[in-house]
Design an enzyme around this catalytic site. Sequence first.
Site, PDB file in Angstrom:
ATOM      1  N   SER A  40       4.086  -5.034  -5.329  1.00 23.44           N
ATOM      2  CA  SER A  40       5.044  -5.975  -5.886  1.00 23.44           C
ATOM      3  C   SER A  40       4.698  -6.180  -7.355  1.00 23.44           C
ATOM      4  CB  SER A  40       4.985  -7.309  -5.129  1.00 23.44           C
ATOM      5  OG  SER A  40       5.751  -8.306  -5.779  1.00 23.44           O
ATOM      6  N   LYS A 101      19.800   1.782   0.031  1.00 23.08           N
ATOM      7  CA  LYS A 101      21.136   2.104  -0.478  1.00 23.08           C
ATOM      8  C   LYS A 101      21.571   1.073  -1.530  1.00 23.08           C
ATOM      9  CE  LYS A 101      22.874  -1.471   1.622  1.00 23.08           C
ATOM     10  NZ  LYS A 101      23.336  -2.629   0.808  1.00 23.08           N
TER      11      LYS A 101
END
Length: 341
Positions: A40, A101
Site C-alpha cells: 500500500s 477491471k
Amino acid sequence: MSRHDARIRWGILSTGHIASVLTRDLALLPDEAEVVAVGSRSLDKAQRFAAEHQIPRAYGSYAELAADPEVDVIYVASTHNDHLGSARLCLEAGKAVLVEKPLTVSATETEELIELAGEQGLFLMEALWSRTNPLLRQAAQIVQSGELGAIRHVNASFGFAFRGDESHRLLDPDQAGGAIFDLGVYPVHGVNLFLGEPSELYGFGTLAPTGVEAHAAALLTFAATESRPPATASIACSLEADLPFRLEVLCTDGSLRFDNFLLPSELTLTRGIGPDANKETLVTQWPGGGYTFEIGEVNRCLRAGELESPLVPWRDTLAVARTLDRWLLSIFPPLDPELVD
C-alpha cells in the site's frame, strides 16, 4: 514462469474492499495458491490488511511489493486511474499481473500494457471475473454451437442508485470515476463475448455534478460475418437507478437469459420459438465471493506458462477498451471534431 509443483505466490497491491474480497477467496484455495505479501502507499494500511488476512509481509510502497522475489503474481486493485502505472511497475519488475477491471482507462493505455507484457514475456489479465464463470462460459459454447440459430440481439445492463458523497471514487473524475468504467465495462464484455467488437456505436449519457457520467446507454451494431447475419446490441449502466444485472442473447431459434450475469447462479435457456418453445434452467454454485474461478484461471495459466488467458484474451480486452472509448466519446465529444480519427 512455470510452478507446477508449488503453490502460486500472490501479492496484493492496494488494500480496498475488492482487494479484501479477492484475498478471502484466495484463502479458499490453499492447495494451489497463497498470499505472501501486500503493498500500500501507507505502511499502516498494509500492516492492518496483512494482520486481517494473515499475510506474512506488508510493504509501505507498491515498488517494494513489486521487488519482492518471493511473489509470482500481483493483483492490482488500486483505483482505475492508477492501473497503468502500477501494472507497468509490476511487469517491469518481472511479475505476472492480474489487473482489476478495466485494465486501463483508454485503448491507448491498454495497448501499451499488453505490448509491455508481450515484450517482457509475462502473464497479464484483466480481472473480469464474470468471463471465468463456468455458467457464462457454457452459455457462450451453446450459442457458438449454433443450436439456438443466429444471434439477432444482445441486451445487457448493470446499475444501482448510488447515494454516497460526491468525493467518493465513483464520482471523482481524478480517479477515473463514472458509471462506464465501474459498471458499463460488464455489459460491454458481456456483449463482446457473444458478438465481438461493434461496427458502430450510438451512445447517450447524463452527468453527475462532478462531471463524470452517472447514467449511460448505447446501441451497438455488428456487421455480418461468415457465421452470422448482422446483429445489434443494447447496453446500459447507471449510478442513478437500480438497473437489472441482466444479460439476454436473442437468437433466431431460441434465447438465453441471465438475471445476474455478474455472478450467475442460473441460466434460463429457451430452445425454439413461440408456444412450442422449451425452457430449461441450468444452475451452478461457487465458493466464497465468486472470485475463485478467476483465481484458478490465473494459477492455471501461470503453471502452463501462458501469457494470456483464453477466457479473457488480450484481443477482447483491447476490443472492449476501444468500445469504452467510443461510448465515452459519444457522451464527451471533443471540442474540435478534427481530433477524432
